[in-house]
Design an enzyme around this catalytic site. Structure first.
Site, PDB file in Angstrom:
ATOM      1  N   TYR B  95       0.839  -1.193   0.000  1.00 52.00           N
ATOM      2  CA  TYR B  95       0.000   0.000   0.000  1.00 52.00           C
ATOM      3  C   TYR B  95       0.877   1.247   0.000  1.00 52.00           C
ATOM      4  O   TYR B  95       1.933   1.263   0.648  1.00 52.00           O
ATOM      5  CB  TYR B  95      -0.861   0.053   1.262  1.00 52.00           C
ATOM      6  CG  TYR B  95      -2.067  -0.852   1.226  1.00 52.00           C
ATOM      7  CD1 TYR B  95      -3.293  -0.395   0.757  1.00 52.00           C
ATOM      8  CD2 TYR B  95      -1.977  -2.158   1.679  1.00 52.00           C
ATOM      9  CE1 TYR B  95      -4.401  -1.217   0.741  1.00 52.00           C
ATOM     10  CE2 TYR B  95      -3.079  -2.995   1.667  1.00 52.00           C
ATOM     11  CZ  TYR B  95      -4.290  -2.526   1.196  1.00 52.00           C
ATOM     12  OH  TYR B  95      -5.389  -3.342   1.187  1.00 52.00           O
ATOM     13  N   TYR B 134      -0.801  -9.728   0.556  1.00 44.57           N
ATOM     14  CA  TYR B 134       0.256  -9.190   1.413  1.00 44.57           C
ATOM     15  C   TYR B 134       0.165  -9.784   2.814  1.00 44.57           C
ATOM     16  O   TYR B 134      -0.893 -10.211   3.259  1.00 44.57           O
ATOM     17  CB  TYR B 134       0.205  -7.658   1.447  1.00 44.57           C
ATOM     18  CG  TYR B 134      -1.047  -7.068   2.050  1.00 44.57           C
ATOM     19  CD1 TYR B 134      -1.153  -6.889   3.429  1.00 44.57           C
ATOM     20  CD2 TYR B 134      -2.112  -6.681   1.248  1.00 44.57           C
ATOM     21  CE1 TYR B 134      -2.304  -6.343   3.979  1.00 44.57           C
ATOM     22  CE2 TYR B 134      -3.257  -6.138   1.787  1.00 44.57           C
ATOM     23  CZ  TYR B 134      -3.341  -5.973   3.161  1.00 44.57           C
ATOM     24  OH  TYR B 134      -4.473  -5.449   3.686  1.00 44.57           O
ATOM     25  N   ARG B 144      -3.195 -11.740   3.620  1.00 41.22           N
ATOM     26  CA  ARG B 144      -4.526 -11.353   3.148  1.00 41.22           C
ATOM     27  C   ARG B 144      -4.679 -11.753   1.679  1.00 41.22           C
ATOM     28  O   ARG B 144      -3.788 -11.506   0.872  1.00 41.22           O
ATOM     29  CB  ARG B 144      -4.742  -9.829   3.223  1.00 41.22           C
ATOM     30  CG  ARG B 144      -4.755  -9.164   4.591  1.00 41.22           C
ATOM     31  CD  ARG B 144      -5.928  -9.543   5.490  1.00 41.22           C
ATOM     32  NE  ARG B 144      -7.184  -9.924   4.856  1.00 41.22           N
ATOM     33  CZ  ARG B 144      -8.120  -9.099   4.385  1.00 41.22           C
ATOM     34  NH1 ARG B 144      -7.964  -7.804   4.473  1.00 41.22           N
ATOM     35  NH2 ARG B 144      -9.232  -9.558   3.842  1.00 41.22           N
ATOM     36  N   HIS B 147      -7.324  -8.056  -2.566  1.00 39.84           N
ATOM     37  CA  HIS B 147      -8.654  -7.435  -2.447  1.00 39.84           C
ATOM     38  C   HIS B 147      -8.577  -5.957  -2.787  1.00 39.84           C
ATOM     39  O   HIS B 147      -7.522  -5.332  -2.711  1.00 39.84           O
ATOM     40  CB  HIS B 147      -9.219  -7.616  -1.032  1.00 39.84           C
ATOM     41  CG  HIS B 147      -8.364  -6.991   0.033  1.00 39.84           C
ATOM     42  ND1 HIS B 147      -7.298  -7.645   0.611  1.00 39.84           N
ATOM     43  CD2 HIS B 147      -8.396  -5.760   0.595  1.00 39.84           C
ATOM     44  CE1 HIS B 147      -6.720  -6.853   1.490  1.00 39.84           C
ATOM     45  NE2 HIS B 147      -7.352  -5.694   1.499  1.00 39.84           N
ATOM     46  N   HIS B 149     -10.551  -2.504  -1.504  1.00 41.52           N
ATOM     47  CA  HIS B 149     -11.484  -1.940  -0.513  1.00 41.52           C
ATOM     48  C   HIS B 149     -12.520  -1.091  -1.240  1.00 41.52           C
ATOM     49  O   HIS B 149     -12.164  -0.297  -2.121  1.00 41.52           O
ATOM     50  CB  HIS B 149     -10.739  -1.047   0.470  1.00 41.52           C
ATOM     51  CG  HIS B 149      -9.798  -1.782   1.362  1.00 41.52           C
ATOM     52  ND1 HIS B 149     -10.159  -2.286   2.584  1.00 41.52           N
ATOM     53  CD2 HIS B 149      -8.495  -2.109   1.210  1.00 41.52           C
ATOM     54  CE1 HIS B 149      -9.127  -2.888   3.148  1.00 41.52           C
ATOM     55  NE2 HIS B 149      -8.092  -2.794   2.335  1.00 41.52           N
TER      56      HIS B 149
END
Lengths: 179, 222
Positions: B95, B134, B144, B147, B149
């Site tokens: 991120y 990640y 995770r 995905h 968000h």
């Protein structure tokens, strides 16, 4: 078939906050008030990765129906505010005191909180401490257990400033609604 | 129950953050403030806000994808003019956030945040790249699934929905306490997007479809 909720996670900070998000009106307006508070977890520790959203009518109880919730005109009132918490769990908004809307309802601000570790947002309301008589008649407050109502009422803090802490758990756990 | 319970101990951060007292459901439900929603207009969004591959001078690395879908209310009617916000990791699973310490490379051509308004049919569209999986520190060897968000507004403030869109066939589903926090398997599947050949653009990008259905308020038990 409703889409299920998932946590906002820890990394929304470069996506959800926007310029002017905490300012529903400019601070120079004579009717501007400041709301602030902290979001605290069950250990009493600040939640540094929460994001608080509010939605409210203007001072006359008018609910904004025009575009501009994200980018309001200079001296206008947007009705919507969004503020991430800082490292101490603090958030703040500049807004106006809302007018009452429903029959017999006391003025309030609708509040939602999202955070890492919260799989769906929580819904609460912020009422104002001066409205004691209206609170006694408010149909929603009357359904809240009497010993917990105070968690929904902000504390006056000097001129035009109110403090509203949000406790996720514990003795002072804020009342959350099943909306 | 569609939504996950607040307390879901396998996802450790819920333990000190899940409300512990019973939620209050007023007999009259939400009132006229809570049953309205902020109104957003096109003038409030940038022209490239829904193309996450065009926000920098160069092209981001990774597999280019087009994510489309419809925003519907609980009766299946489209919700037009609704704000849809997305954010995601880059192709390497990193991120663009100061607190993401995953030692995967940042991509100078990818921030990973976008906005769109639904059209008259409730449709939205984003052009982006497929995010990577990640690691996180919830438990030993925790990862995770990939995905995106999503944050959406409906016609009522109480319809606000923040969720995550997943990709079909991810081997990490079974090991992810956030995905698994949704008790009902059918409800979980609603978060998995569908590969869509119709929106796939030849020689350019794969299409994924993800429809979002808002709940009734107060929360129904679908």
């Amino acid at each position: 078939m409703t889409t299920p909720s998932q946590t906002v996670g820890p990394f929304f900070g470069y996506a959800l906050p926007y310029d002017g998000g905490p300012d529903l009106v400019p601070g120079w307006r004579t009717d501007a008030i400041r709301l602030h508070g902290r979001v605290l977890d069950g250990a009493g520790d600040p939640v540094p990765d929460a994001i608080v959203e509010i939605w409210q009518p203007d001072g006359d109880g008018g609910i904004p129906r025009r575009q501009g919730a994200l980018r309001r005109e200079d001296d206008a009132f947007s009705g919507f505010g969004r503020c991430p918490t800082d490292l101490d769990g603090r958030y703040h908004f500049t807004t106006v005191r809302p007018g009452a809307v429903g029959d017999g309802s006391a003025p309030y601000i609708a509040v939602q909180v999202f955070m890492r570790g919260l799989l769906r947002q929580v819904f609460t309301r912020l009422y104002f401490p001066e409205d004691t008589a209206a609170h006694a008649a408010d149909p929603v407050l009357n359904e809240v257990p009497a010993d917990r109502r105070a968690t929904l009422v902000a504390a006056a803090e000097g001129e035009r400033t109110y403090r509203f802490d949000i406790h996720m758990q514990g003795e002072q756990e804020t009342v959350f609604f099943a909306f | 129950m569609t939504h996950p319970p607040y307390l879901s101990p396998a996802y450790k951060s819920t333990v000190l953050r899940a409300p512990s007292r019973e939620l209050v459901l007023p007999k009259l439900g939400p009132d006229s403030v809570e049953l309205t929603s902020p109104v957003f207009g096109h003038a409030e969004l940038g022209a490239l806000d829904n193309d996450l591959t065009k926000q920098h001078s160069g092209e981001p690395l990774g597999e280019r994808i087009i994510v489309t879908g419809r925003l519907l209310d609980s009766t299946g009617r489209p919700v037009p003019g609704a704000l849809v916000e997305v954010w995601q990791a880059n192709a390497a699973g990193r991120y663009a956030h100061l607190r993401d310490q995953h030692p995967a490379p940042l991509d100078p051509n990818f921030t990973g945040a976008g906005r769109a308004l639904t059209d008259a049919q409730g449709r939205y569209e984003f052009v982006t790249i497929k995010p990577g999986a990640y690691p996180w520190r919830n438990h030993d060897n925790a990862w995770r699934p990939a995905h995106i968000h999503f944050s959406v507004f409906g016609t009522a403030f109480t319809q606000r929905l923040v969720t995550q869109m997943y990709f079909p066939g991810d081997p990490l589903f079974a090991h992810d306490p956030i995905f698994q926090s949704i008790p009902d398997e059918k409800a979980r599947r609603r978060l998995v997007s569908r590969f869509d050949l119709d929106t796939t653009v030849p020689e350019w990008a794969l299409g994924y479809q993800f429809d979002i259905v808002l709940g009734q308020t107060p929360t129904e038990d679908a």
